[in-house]
Design a protein around this motif. Structure first.
Motif: not given
Length: 385
Positions: A278-288, A303-320
């Motif tokens: 799915d669209d990761w940017a939409a997922a980030v938006a709905d997380a907020f 470690g962590l399956f990369p799609p989840m690691a990338q998602f959490l990195a994006r949340l952090k980058a946007q100040g979640y």
């Protein structure tokens, strides 16, 4: 808006905005020209549309020159036409702040010397009936950003603020694409947005004219100001849960869908995203958007399956921050996703991690299903509190 003409361009063929955000509805690059005793153009457009934009400008001018170019934002999707416009109108003044002109030299390789008109907070420029007032908006979302207020029309030319993905149709739904746009592009800079909102509150605004999406008028202005206040305060927009999952062979996905059904049965509003598709940017938006977040991910390479690691990195980058979070991992032989997710969440302030934190070993068992239900019940109680 009397004397103000829209000369922006719509790019229906663009697939990725900023080379990362999917834009199935395309993207608008907005530009405006004020035709008064003197003429002023507010921003240019992306290189993909510069020829079309220049043709629209020529038609709007009807033989008149351009006296001023107001440069509100130097990102290339708004500044690509500056050099060509300056060449076509050698007497045109370029209006910007110190940071604007530093970037202008970087992008164009030219200084423009005496043609530059330097402005600072609260400075004005009279075109005749229209007087423009400039307000600095650094880090919304670049350091050189400024916005322009035209008191005659009550128009706030808002740079990248209050825009959205898609076209300029004011009748099209604004909120979802505006949220996806704001959270992913501007979201990190909540404090500067709050500063801009305070400046906007002192103005009589009839129109908001952003650099992307439709011109906002009437009730759309109040909606936009309200949503920007919520988003830039890092508070949930509504009570509900985003279930985001990253599954390799499908078993983690089944657990996630089980939790979605449990949450909905508990009367909770839920959005679910498969982070592998799915669209990761939409997922980030709905997380907020929502007050709760449930993460379910496979372990991968200790470690962590990369799609989840990338998602959490994006949340952090946007100040979640300031949310309730539940965690589920899957690992057949050495579960490691929980530990890694906790580490990635550590730097996000105000998060409450729910118990139990659930470990699946390959396929959910009856005992694991009980734990998943307990986790969902804890989330439901928190959301409904």
């Amino acid at each position: 808006m009397q004397d103000i003409t829209y000369i922006g361009c719509y790019d229906a063929d663009l697939d990725l905005f900023e080379s990362q955000y999917a834009v199935p509805q395309g993207m608008a690059y907005n530009s405006y020209v004020i035709l008064d005793e003197q003429t002023a153009v507010l921003d240019t457009v992306d290189a993909r549309k510069t020829d079309e934009w220049l043709a629209k400008l020529e038609t709007a001018l009807a033989g008149r020159p351009v006296d001023y170019l107001i440069i509100q934002h130097m990102e290339p999707d708004h500044s690509a036409g500056i050099a060509r416009l300056a060449e076509l109108y050698p007497d045109m003044r370029l209006v910007g702040n110190n940071a604007t002109f530093l970037m202008l030299a970087q992008f164009t390789g030219q200084d423009y010397g005496a043609r530059k008109l330097l402005v600072k907070e609260g400075d004005t420029l009279s075109l005749g009936a229209h007087t423009l007032t400039f307000y600095m908006a650094p880090m919304v979302h670049w350091p050189e950003v400024m916005v322009t207020y035209d008191a005659a029309a009550g128009a706030l030319f808002s740079a990248d603020a209050f825009g959205r993905f898609g076209d300029t149709d004011p009748a099209a739904p604004w909120l979802d694409e505006a949220r996806r746009y704001y959270i992913n592009i501007v979201g990190k800079f909540g404090a500067p947005v709050q500063t801009l909102l305070k400046k906007a509150a002192a103005l009589a605004i009839n129109y908001i004219c952003p650099l992307h999406g439709p011109v906002l008028a009437g009730d759309a202005i109040a909606l936009a100001l309200d949503k920007y206040n919520v988003w830039s305060s890092y508070q949930p927009e509504e009570a509900g849960v985003l279930v985001a999952y990253a599954s390799i062979h499908g078993n983690t996905a089944k657990a996630a869908q089980q939790m979605v059904e449990k949450l909905r049965a508990g009367g909770v509003s839920v959005a679910a995203y498969d982070l592998t598709r799915d669209d990761w940017a939409a997922a980030v938006a709905d997380a907020f958007r929502y007050s709760g977040l449930l993460l379910a991910a496979s372990s991968y390479n200790a470690g962590l399956f990369p799609p989840m690691a990338q998602f959490l990195a994006r949340l952090k980058a946007q100040g979640y921050r300031n949310r309730t979070v539940g965690l589920v991992e899957n690992g057949s032989w050495a579960p490691s996703a929980l530990k890694t997710m906790r580490q990635l969440l550590e730097d996000m302030p105000g998060l409450e991690l729910l118990e139990p934190q659930v470990t699946i070993r390959s396929v959910p068992t009856a005992q694991v299903n009980v734990q998943l239900d307990e986790l969902c019940n804890a989330m439901i109680a928190k959301i409904n509190a």
